[in-house]
Design a protein around this motif. Sequence first.
Motif, PDB file in Angstrom:
ATOM      1  N   LEU A 461       0.818  -1.212   0.000  1.00  0.00           N
ATOM      2  CA  LEU A 461       0.000   0.000   0.000  1.00  0.00           C
ATOM      3  C   LEU A 461       0.853   1.265   0.000  1.00  0.00           C
ATOM      4  O   LEU A 461       0.511   2.248  -0.646  1.00  0.00           O
ATOM      5  N   GLU A 462       1.964   1.234   0.736  1.00  0.00           N
ATOM      6  CA  GLU A 462       2.829   2.408   0.851  1.00  0.00           C
ATOM      7  C   GLU A 462       4.283   1.960   0.800  1.00  0.00           C
ATOM      8  O   GLU A 462       4.613   0.832   1.181  1.00  0.00           O
ATOM      9  N   GLN A 463       5.162   2.874   0.336  1.00  0.00           N
ATOM     10  CA  GLN A 463       6.597   2.586   0.208  1.00  0.00           C
ATOM     11  C   GLN A 463       7.365   3.806   0.713  1.00  0.00           C
ATOM     12  O   GLN A 463       7.050   4.939   0.365  1.00  0.00           O
ATOM     13  N   SER A 464       8.397   3.577   1.514  1.00  0.00           N
ATOM     14  CA  SER A 464       9.220   4.687   2.015  1.00  0.00           C
ATOM     15  C   SER A 464      10.626   4.163   2.287  1.00  0.00           C
ATOM     16  O   SER A 464      10.899   2.969   2.181  1.00  0.00           O
ATOM     17  N   GLY A 465      11.510   5.092   2.654  1.00  0.00           N
ATOM     18  CA  GLY A 465      12.906   4.706   2.890  1.00  0.00           C
ATOM     19  C   GLY A 465      13.713   4.756   1.614  1.00  0.00           C
ATOM     20  O   GLY A 465      14.735   5.429   1.525  1.00  0.00           O
ATOM     21  N   LEU A 466      13.283   4.049   0.600  1.00  0.00           N
ATOM     22  CA  LEU A 466      13.866   4.092  -0.743  1.00  0.00           C
ATOM     23  C   LEU A 466      12.746   4.448  -1.717  1.00  0.00           C
ATOM     24  O   LEU A 466      11.727   3.753  -1.772  1.00  0.00           O
ATOM     25  N   GLU A 467      12.949   5.509  -2.476  1.00  0.00           N
ATOM     26  CA  GLU A 467      11.907   5.998  -3.365  1.00  0.00           C
ATOM     27  C   GLU A 467      12.164   5.536  -4.800  1.00  0.00           C
ATOM     28  O   GLU A 467      13.299   5.215  -5.177  1.00  0.00           O
ATOM     29  N   PRO A 468      11.114   5.493  -5.643  1.00  0.00           N
ATOM     30  CA  PRO A 468      11.302   5.128  -7.053  1.00  0.00           C
ATOM     31  C   PRO A 468      12.346   6.031  -7.714  1.00  0.00           C
ATOM     32  O   PRO A 468      12.320   7.248  -7.570  1.00  0.00           O
ATOM     33  N   GLY A 469      13.279   5.411  -8.433  1.00  0.00           N
ATOM     34  CA  GLY A 469      14.339   6.162  -9.100  1.00  0.00           C
ATOM     35  C   GLY A 469      15.640   6.208  -8.326  1.00  0.00           C
ATOM     36  O   GLY A 469      16.684   6.536  -8.885  1.00  0.00           O
ATOM     37  N   ASP A 470      15.612   5.856  -7.018  1.00  0.00           N
ATOM     38  CA  ASP A 470      16.853   5.815  -6.248  1.00  0.00           C
ATOM     39  C   ASP A 470      17.755   4.705  -6.786  1.00  0.00           C
ATOM     40  O   ASP A 470      17.285   3.599  -7.087  1.00  0.00           O
ATOM     41  N   LYS A 471      19.056   4.993  -6.901  1.00  0.00           N
ATOM     42  CA  LYS A 471      20.032   3.983  -7.323  1.00  0.00           C
ATOM     43  C   LYS A 471      20.824   3.530  -6.108  1.00  0.00           C
ATOM     44  O   LYS A 471      21.342   4.358  -5.355  1.00  0.00           O
ATOM     45  N   ILE A 472      20.932   2.235  -5.938  1.00  0.00           N
ATOM     46  CA  ILE A 472      21.589   1.692  -4.743  1.00  0.00           C
ATOM     47  C   ILE A 472      22.582   0.606  -5.140  1.00  0.00           C
ATOM     48  O   ILE A 472      22.539   0.050  -6.238  1.00  0.00           O
ATOM     49  N   ASP A 473      23.476   0.312  -4.217  1.00  0.00           N
ATOM     50  CA  ASP A 473      24.339  -0.860  -4.321  1.00  0.00           C
ATOM     51  C   ASP A 473      23.460  -2.081  -4.048  1.00  0.00           C
ATOM     52  O   ASP A 473      22.874  -2.203  -2.964  1.00  0.00           O
ATOM     53  N   PRO A 474      23.332  -2.999  -5.013  1.00  0.00           N
ATOM     54  CA  PRO A 474      22.389  -4.116  -4.814  1.00  0.00           C
ATOM     55  C   PRO A 474      22.751  -5.045  -3.665  1.00  0.00           C
ATOM     56  O   PRO A 474      21.915  -5.828  -3.224  1.00  0.00           O
ATOM     57  N   SER A 475      23.995  -4.972  -3.161  1.00  0.00           N
ATOM     58  CA  SER A 475      24.383  -5.854  -2.062  1.00  0.00           C
ATOM     59  C   SER A 475      24.565  -5.097  -0.744  1.00  0.00           C
ATOM     60  O   SER A 475      25.105  -5.635   0.220  1.00  0.00           O
ATOM     61  N   ALA A 476      24.115  -3.836  -0.685  1.00  0.00           N
ATOM     62  CA  ALA A 476      24.363  -3.004   0.497  1.00  0.00           C
ATOM     63  C   ALA A 476      23.354  -3.236   1.618  1.00  0.00           C
ATOM     64  O   ALA A 476      23.516  -2.705   2.710  1.00  0.00           O
ATOM     65  N   TYR A 477      22.316  -3.999   1.350  1.00  0.00           N
ATOM     66  CA  TYR A 477      21.309  -4.317   2.370  1.00  0.00           C
ATOM     67  C   TYR A 477      20.678  -3.042   2.928  1.00  0.00           C
ATOM     68  O   TYR A 477      20.527  -2.866   4.132  1.00  0.00           O
ATOM     69  N   GLU A 478      20.284  -2.133   2.027  1.00  0.00           N
ATOM     70  CA  GLU A 478      19.645  -0.888   2.460  1.00  0.00           C
ATOM     71  C   GLU A 478      18.196  -1.165   2.867  1.00  0.00           C
ATOM     72  O   GLU A 478      17.586  -2.154   2.455  1.00  0.00           O
ATOM     73  N   THR A 479      17.648  -0.246   3.657  1.00  0.00           N
ATOM     74  CA  THR A 479      16.325  -0.463   4.254  1.00  0.00           C
ATOM     75  C   THR A 479      15.234   0.178   3.410  1.00  0.00           C
ATOM     76  O   THR A 479      15.331   1.349   3.018  1.00  0.00           O
ATOM     77  N   ILE A 480      14.214  -0.609   3.118  1.00  0.00           N
ATOM     78  CA  ILE A 480      13.013  -0.103   2.467  1.00  0.00           C
ATOM     79  C   ILE A 480      11.815  -0.496   3.339  1.00  0.00           C
ATOM     80  O   ILE A 480      11.792  -1.594   3.922  1.00  0.00           O
ATOM     81  N   ARG A 481      10.863   0.401   3.446  1.00  0.00           N
ATOM     82  CA  ARG A 481       9.712   0.156   4.319  1.00  0.00           C
ATOM     83  C   ARG A 481       8.448   0.020   3.481  1.00  0.00           C
ATOM     84  O   ARG A 481       8.189   0.830   2.601  1.00  0.00           O
TER      85      ARG A 481
END
Length: 552
Positions: A461-481
């Motif tokens: 229903l909702e997404q936060s922490g990482l927004e559409p279009g953000d580029k990340i290190d795929p192995s960095a284990y970043e947080t998405i809510r």
Amino acid sequence: MIDVIGKRYKILFLIGQGGMADVYLAQDLILSREVAIKILRQSLANDPMTLVRFQREASAASKLSHPNVVDIYDVGEADGYHYIVMEYIRGRTLKQLINQRGALDYHEAISIMKQLTSAIAKAHANHIIHRDIKPQNVLVKDDGTAKLTDFGIAIANDAVQLTYYNTVMGSAHYLAPETAQGKEPNEQIDIYSLGIVFYELLTGDVPFRGNTPTEIAIKHLREPLPYPRLFNPQIPQSVENIVIKASAKDVKERYEDAREMLYDLEHCLEAQYLNMPRIQLKHPTIDIIEIKDGAIRTNPIQKEVKPVDPKPNPHSLLLWGAGIVSSCLILCMILLVSGIVRFKGFLGYEEMPDLMHMQKEQAILALQNAHFQTDHIEWKEVVQDDIPAGEIYKTSIKPGSIVKDDAPLIVEISKGPSFMIQDYTGLYLEDVQRDLQQQGVELNMEIEYKGEPNTYPGVILEQSGLEPGDKIDPSAYETIRFVVSEYPTIIIPDTLIGMDVYEAKEYLNGEGIAVNLRKTSSSSSNKVISVTPKPGSSYTQEGTDSVVTLYY
């Protein structure tokens, strides 16, 4: 990003990114086949120049039908997205192949070059100049088939933006000298690039390196091409001659037509050509008279004729020279001991080798061969969109510097491309988790569940922490809510008793609760007299089989 483009192409996942477009693997829903779809970033869609270049690429490639050119299936615009649908090639780029294997056997190199030259000959016959031929733009299938892609120069991070007389030029390592001079491009600039690609296939490296694109372009203008047979004497002279002629700095000495080069590639291993003499070129020296904002202006060198001095006295010259030499020797010793002046191989100083684009093992060997100690190296892995994984792209010590052999050295290695976060709202959490796992993306997912009326459980229903279009290190284990739907749960309110039955039903329906009405008497009253489950109970709406019953 929408799930389906043009009501036909279902986006599966991201497989590549460039400076102006992203490339996705997609499913053609009509023909049931996998395709690659290049989608122009919406942030660039309003830039007329970018849009023209994107459309030019589609137009140029769609005019060609050749076994060694990636097929263009469809071009269009839908829902604000400009896209090109093309053949999906399972394999790797030619650059990745060279990085993994180094110099190829000359038989294999000739086979690849015949395919590429044939494709370019077809393009030239259709009045199309590629202008950005490089191994990164060649896809190699597992069966050895080479496919040329990326027609029309795009705004890429690895393209040289040298502009002169409004000319945009291609990648520096494969740049024809006349392009750097701002001359009008013709088909021979593609032939020069083919020659440099052939050189790299035979030797495992490009002929000229530098710290900036302009420095590399100047080397293409000034320095003669090293002979490939110096690196591998097993290469027949007839093969080396093709490289020499294709990459001649003077267009008058270069192949005039790609078909002429293709003919030599097809016949160079025949007995009568193998031992022919090496081609001798003039290698004209070009004087760089101005470099401004990446633009290079050149003139042939005009050698100054100096007047001849009268013959000096030999005795006075001898005494004068001896004094100068003695003073210089003393000064040099002082400077050397103090470390102000450094010489390679003296007092522990060595010349830093160029490690760019090497793998870690190759870099260690290169440093050891240059007499450097390798236990002081700090290796850093960093995400880079345009550098293949495992390839060195930056060192803390500039190549060519004379430094101590135990100097601290930081070497940065590409981890490969970043991953672009999508808009996951409206998708099932289970599907998103599966897709991310298939793409090798590791995320720390913080999930909050929320009862949502008229929604199946498991929908994001909702997404936060990482927004559409953000580029990340795929192995960095970043947080998405994520806030994820679940079956709605309520406490049956006691205020339902005595309420009009239809008002009570409307209230419960608004909370996502299914309601069943039961009339218990012939009375005209519509007041609720009892509820099942009873007021105060916790009730979860699980599908369509469970209901709250109102008796009135």
